[in-house]
Motif scaffolding. Structure first.
Motif: not given
Length: 443
Positions: A14-17, A89-92, A95-97
């Motif tokens: 959650x923090x990474x996103x 959320x992991x899958x999403x 893609x960016x982190x």
């Protein structure tokens, strides 16, 4: 801004996103598969309740990203939370982190020592260095499969050297340590110290600590008749509820619970009495107490009848055997020694009962030894001070604070007022954001 987040649990993700959304260049260091301790609990007992509502367990950012449509007041099970929220959320996030698998060995400044300052500037002037180790076996195996001819030419010695763990590093502006409170489990001895022989014997026996108890549960229970549990907190309650099913399968199986409390799970139930796990553990304790009481009444009746027999009949008939419980509670006690004999299988756990705790006040101190096949140690966890040994980090409040004397290094966990929850940790993310923004406002 280059930001490193250490951890593999829901808080770390959650923090990474959150900071990725703000435009930071985020790298997430994950020792294993994303999910952390929460994932282990889910794989162990997926049907158990998360104890908090959807609104408390999730963030607005996460719900919007997944278009999650749930009643925020509902309380999901572990399985529902992971399938409907965390795993998507992991899958999403992937893609960016940037997600780097590996074990973070240490974090320190590139050049500065603990006492050193940058003249006229903040210690932030010097970057943080994250040193991590990776297990190259998986990547090597993939390469072997794709190019077997090349690896055949290298020889076994070269391949063996390639399979050894190696250290690497990367430098960052800021660090958020979200590895949580579960990275360093406490030993089984008094006051968070080792019992006699514990450190020497543990690696050679079926003795597991903290989260290891969940991952090795099937291994221990499949080869055991008697299991000792040390401690009576949240993890111990979860394990005992599962062990209840194990006990029911065979009446010869026994669990001995050693706790310093006068009543098992007393402190845990103060805050979780009405929770699903609290109700379950109360039911388990009461069940074995009632079963023992019934057995004792039957025993007393049989003993009375046996004593009334004619002497010549009594001589031929064995006296009734005094019943024992499948759940053996050793309260107000500490484990002080662990032993293994050369000529006997199993482990021997020595317990000492104090004479000053309320349930034993006025009694003489007692020493007892329990023979068992495996041990689950659930005596709590300590803050990991090893990783940030080279930084100005203070863990006196058992990791409750988010910032330290080392500017740019933050600790994120769910501890608040001595209690731990995912919702408490999620609320701290915005506080860390505020402190980070203060660095830029000063500039």
């Amino acid at each position: 801004m280059k930001l490193a987040i250490l951890g593999s649990g829901p808080l770390a993700l959650e923090t990474a996103l959150h900071f990725d959304k703000l435009g930071a260049h985020v790298t997430l260091f994950s020792r294993g598969e994303l999910g952390g301790m929460a994932a282990r609990v889910n794989s162990f007992a997926s049907e158990t309740s998360m104890e908090e509502s959807w609104g408390e367990l999730t963030t607005e950012l996460g719900r919007e990203a997944l278009e999650l449509n749930v009643d925020l007041s509902d309380i999901p099970s572990n399985d529902e939370y992971f399938k409907n929220y965390f795993l998507p959320l992991v899958a999403r996030g992937s893609q960016s982190v940037i997600i780097k698998p590996g074990n973070v060995e240490r974090v320190h400044k590139r050049f500065l020592s603990l006492e050193e300052e940058v003249p006229g500037k903040s210690r932030l002037q010097d970057l943080f260095r994250v040193v991590f180790s990776t297990d190259p076996k998986k990547s090597i195996l993939n390469q072997v499969e794709s190019n077997p001819e090349l690896f055949e030419k290298l020889g076994d010695d070269v391949l063996d050297s390639l399979s050894e763990s190696v250290e690497a590093f990367e430098d960052f502006d800021l660090i958020i340590n979200a590895m949580g409170t579960y990275s360093k489990p406490s030993p089984m001895g008094p006051s968070g110290s080792h019992a006699l022989n514990e450190a020497r014997l543990t690696p050679k026996t079926n003795t597991y600590y903290g989260r290891e108890c969940l991952s090795h549960y099937n291994e221990v229970t499949s080869h055991s008749k008697h299991i000792v549990m040390v401690g009576s907190g949240h993890l111990s309650a979860l394990l005992l509820c599962e062990l209840d099913l194990w006990l029911e399968e065979d009446e010869k199986r026994v669990v001995s619970l050693v706790t310093t409390e006068d009543r098992p799970f007393e402190n845990f139930l103060k805050n979780h009495k009405e929770s699903t796990l609290g109700l379950m553990i109360t039911e388990v304790i009461n069940k074995y107490f009632e079963k023992l009481q019934i057995s004792r009444r039957e025993y007393e009746k049989s003993l009375f009848e046996w004593r009334g027999l004619e002497p010549h009949i009594k001589a031929k008939k064995a006296a009734p055997k005094e019943p024992t419980s499948q759940l053996n509670l050793i309260t107000a006690s500490n484990v002080t020694a662990l032993d293994k004999l050369l000529d006997r299988e199993g482990l021997f756990v020595t317990c000492e009962t104090s004479s000053f705790r309320s349930s034993t006040e006025g009694m003489e101190e007692q020493i007892s030894t329990v023979s068992c096949d495996g041990i689950f140690v659930c005596t709590g966890h300590e803050a990991d001070t090893k990783t940030a040994k080279g930084l100005r980090v203070n863990f006196e409040k058992r990791g409750e604070g988010i910032s330290h004397s080392e500017p740019g290094y933050f600790t994120l966990n769910g501890i608040e007022s001595g209690k731990s929850s995912l919702s408490s940790g999620l609320k701290k993310i915005s506080k860390i954001e505020t402190e980070i923004m203060n660095f830029f406002s000063r500039a």
